[in-house]
Write an enzyme that holds these catalytic residues in place. Structure first.
Site, PDB file in Angstrom:
ATOM      1  N   HIS A 156      32.491  48.475  99.483  1.00 47.71           N
ATOM      2  CA  HIS A 156      32.953  47.114  99.772  1.00 47.71           C
ATOM      3  C   HIS A 156      31.798  46.116  99.882  1.00 47.71           C
ATOM      4  CE1 HIS A 156      32.425  47.983 104.217  1.00 47.71           C
ATOM      5  NE2 HIS A 156      32.148  46.693 104.236  1.00 47.71           N
ATOM      6  N   GLN A 202      30.035  43.578 111.911  1.00 52.89           N
ATOM      7  CA  GLN A 202      29.825  42.869 110.647  1.00 52.89           C
ATOM      8  C   GLN A 202      28.344  42.779 110.296  1.00 52.89           C
ATOM      9  OE1 GLN A 202      32.847  42.755 111.887  1.00 52.89           O
ATOM     10  NE2 GLN A 202      33.366  43.290 109.796  1.00 52.89           N
ATOM     11  N   GLY A 203      28.032  43.182 109.081  1.00 50.47           N
ATOM     12  CA  GLY A 203      26.646  43.197 108.634  1.00 50.47           C
ATOM     13  C   GLY A 203      26.013  44.574 108.726  1.00 50.47           C
ATOM     14  N   ASP A 204      26.682  45.475 109.423  1.00 44.37           N
ATOM     15  CA  ASP A 204      26.197  46.871 109.477  1.00 44.37           C
ATOM     16  C   ASP A 204      26.793  47.700 108.353  1.00 44.37           C
ATOM     17  OD1 ASP A 204      24.648  46.554 111.823  1.00 44.37           O
ATOM     18  OD2 ASP A 204      26.439  46.752 113.061  1.00 44.37           O
ATOM     19  N   SER A 205      27.819  47.167 107.716  1.00 42.88           N
ATOM     20  CA  SER A 205      28.498  47.881 106.639  1.00 42.88           C
ATOM     21  C   SER A 205      27.525  48.455 105.632  1.00 42.88           C
ATOM     22  CB  SER A 205      29.439  46.935 105.891  1.00 42.88           C
ATOM     23  OG  SER A 205      30.686  46.926 106.507  1.00 42.88           O
ATOM     24  N   ASP A 264      34.844  54.517 100.142  1.00 41.39           N
ATOM     25  CA  ASP A 264      33.977  53.360 100.381  1.00 41.39           C
ATOM     26  C   ASP A 264      32.496  53.735 100.312  1.00 41.39           C
ATOM     27  OD1 ASP A 264      33.210  50.799 100.931  1.00 41.39           O
ATOM     28  OD2 ASP A 264      33.896  50.784 103.016  1.00 41.39           O
TER      29      ASP A 264
HETATM   30  N1  ARG Z   1      32.849  45.989 107.383  1.00 44.13           N
HETATM   31  C1  ARG Z   1      31.872  45.613 108.341  1.00 44.13           C
HETATM   32  C2  ARG Z   1      30.644  45.045 107.683  1.00 44.13           C
HETATM   33  O1  ARG Z   1      30.760  44.442 106.699  1.00 44.13           O
HETATM   34  C3  ARG Z   1      31.568  46.703 109.299  1.00 44.13           C
HETATM   35  C4  ARG Z   1      32.654  46.834 110.229  1.00 44.13           C
HETATM   36  C5  ARG Z   1      32.400  47.900 111.198  1.00 44.13           C
HETATM   37  N2  ARG Z   1      33.276  47.665 112.285  1.00 44.13           N
HETATM   38  C6  ARG Z   1      33.362  48.431 113.326  1.00 44.13           C
HETATM   39  N3  ARG Z   1      34.125  48.053 114.298  1.00 44.13           N
HETATM   40  N4  ARG Z   1      32.698  49.561 113.403  1.00 44.13           N
HETATM   41  O2  ARG Z   1      29.571  45.030 108.185  1.00 44.13           O
END
Ligand code: ARG
Length: 255
Positions: A68, A199-202, A113
């Site tokens: 993603h 967000q940003g850790d993905s 993913d």
């Molecule tokens: N999709 C998120 C990103 O773009 C990461 C989300 C992780 N969320 C969580 N609650 N662990 O960084």
């Protein structure tokens, strides 16, 4: 529902080339929430990607991240990878451009993913992170790291943060997330919340120690409902499920 919104946000973030990671639900959220600063050199395989994601060095030329975080398979010279520094503004950081992206075949926003990004030049002197090839290590306590938001809705971080979270069994995680895909996804977090990726850790790795006390990657930061909320664990790509597909893809990219 959370997952459906993900694709929309990812696309917007990718187009804008901005930091907030993909996969936001329609609610505010946070980052390696509840973390502390990593020491320089502690996680040498950690990679920051310019679209606002994390990654892990799979081989000197390949970064394993989340599907993603990328838009498609093909030539792509637009991603900058930053490596070798916990401080993204460090004068000793290494930056390398991508030259190709491989997104998991069949990725449609549900499961699968993972993606590989090939670097234009191999990186030397940084340890890679081996991936789990079976389910042995899909339990216990995991380490999560990233430059993502440190509070729900918060800013991206300059310094790498780290934390540990416990494994959450599929049967428990499914209570929070009925659309969990147990074969493709592994959950981690405290029932009381407080510690999580955000967000940003993905795309960044979730890992633990193996029987030889070496780091081994078991997950890829994928999604969650907000960040660090009670009873909403983080959801990670279950790396062991895709290890052979990743290895095949890596070989096709030249290793
Ligand atoms: N999709 C998120 C990103 O773009 C990461 C989300 C992780 N969320 C969580 N609650 N662990 O960084």
């Amino acid at each position: 529902m959370v997952r459906r919104l993900l694709a929309v946000v990812v696309t917007a973030a990718a187009l804008a080339g901005i930091a907030p990671g993909p996969a936001q639900a329609a609610v505010p959220r946070e980052s390696v929430v509840g973390g502390t600063r990593a020491a320089q050199g502690e996680f040498p395989f950690m990679v920051r990607l310019s679209m606002g994601c994390g990654g892990a060095l799979y081989s000197p030329r390949l970064v394993l991240t989340a599907a993603h975080c990328v838009s498609r398979t093909g030539t792509n010279t637009s991603i900058t990878a930053t490596l070798g520094a916990v401080d993204l503004q460090s004068s000793s950081r290494i930056t390398v451009q991508s030259n190709y992206v491989y997104r998991a075949p069949g990725y449609n926003g549900n499961g699968k993913d993972w993606a590989l990004i090939r670097l234009a030049t191999p990186v030397t002197g940084l340890a890679t992170l081996p991936v789990a090839t079976n389910t042995t290590y899909n339990t216990g306590t995991f380490t999560i790291v990233g430059w993502g938001a440190a509070t729900e809705g918060g800013a991206q971080q300059r310094y790498l943060l780290k934390a540990t979270v416990p494994f959450v069994p599929d049967a428990t995680c499914d209570n929070s997330y009925p659309d969990l895909i147990p074969s493709d996804e592994i959950c981690a977090g405290y029932a009381s919340g407080g510690v999580d990726t955000c967000q940003g850790d993905s795309g960044g790795p979730m890992f633990r120690r193996d029987a030889s006390n070496a780091w081994i990657q078991v997950g890829i930061v994928s999604w969650g409902n907000g960040c660090a909320r009670p009873n909403y664990p983080g959801v990670y790509t279950e790396v062991s499920t895709f290890a052979s597909a990743i290895a095949t893809a890596a070989a096709s990219l030249g290793g």
